[in-house]
Every structure is written in C-alpha cells, then in structure tokens.
Design a protein around this motif. Sequence first.
Motif: not given
Length: 164
Positions: A58-83
């Motif tokens: 809010p004071t006008g300071q800025t910052a920029e970072y290159p990042v990696t984004v990873t998502m991985k659920a535990k092998p047994f968890s509430p998720q339905i996904a394929l493809g």
Amino acid sequence: MKKVFLAIAMVLGVSQAHAYTAPAWACNLNFKGTASGIKVILGNYQYNGKGTLACMSPTGQTAEYPVTVTMKAKPFSPQIALGKMELTGQAAEIALFDSNPESILGTYYVAQAQGAILGGVGVITATRIDLPTIALKVSFQFAKGFGVNLGVNRMEIALDQDRN
C-alpha cells in the motif's frame, strides 16, 4: 570524519537490507506449466510450472521474483484427476500482517477444479496461515489438452534458482 562516513554507510546498508517492509502485500502470479497423471482418491497427479510473482505494498513498494509452482497431493487424498493439461494462468493474492513479500513464498492448501477437451478452464483457491501471516490466493487458468482435475491439494511456491 571516518566515523561519520562509517555511520552513514551503516545506516544506508541497514535501510537497503530492509527495503521491503510494509504491513500488507498484494501480489500477482503469472504461471505456465503441465499437470498430468491418474488419480481417483488413490494415485498420482501433479503440476509443475514456472512463473513470475510481482508484489506491491500500500505504500508503493514493489518486488518481483521468478518462481516455480508445484502441486502434488498425497497418494491417498480427496482428488479425482486424470489426463494431461498445459495450464496457463494468473493468480491474485493478498497477504495480511506480512512485512516482507518473500514470506508469500511457501506451502498453500488448495481447492481446485480444471477441465479440458482440447481447451478448457480452471480455478484454484489457496490459503496459507503461518501466523502472523494470512494469505489468500485466487487463480484462473486456461487449459490445453485433455483432462479433468477436482480435489484438494498442496501447492508450493518457491524461488526459481535457475532464473535468479
């Protein structure tokens, strides 16, 4: 006279070391990556991507970072996904009680839904409570490929060491 110059140098050095201090940060994350796997409560489905995290206080300071984004659920968890889907998106985040934008990096808990038959869309909501910081992230993505993903997951946002 040397002591005066030394004192000024120390003050300037300390002020530069703490250049990113504000009570709240609003951040924008642009990212692109691939999600793939098969999971119906049991299995493996993950997302790996790269992006740029740009923040403003809010004071006008800025910052920029290159990042990696990873998502991985535990092998047994509430998720339905394929493809396999290529996801390109943008996320907005608000972090409260956070004096440093690098504190926005870390692990989030995510509720997500994506779907694509050649093309499609997706939505992610993510929260992180790491007292005193509270962060909320909402993301919208465009998907290319074939797949569906609905569930709860963990997302890790980290500095990209290859692009630093």
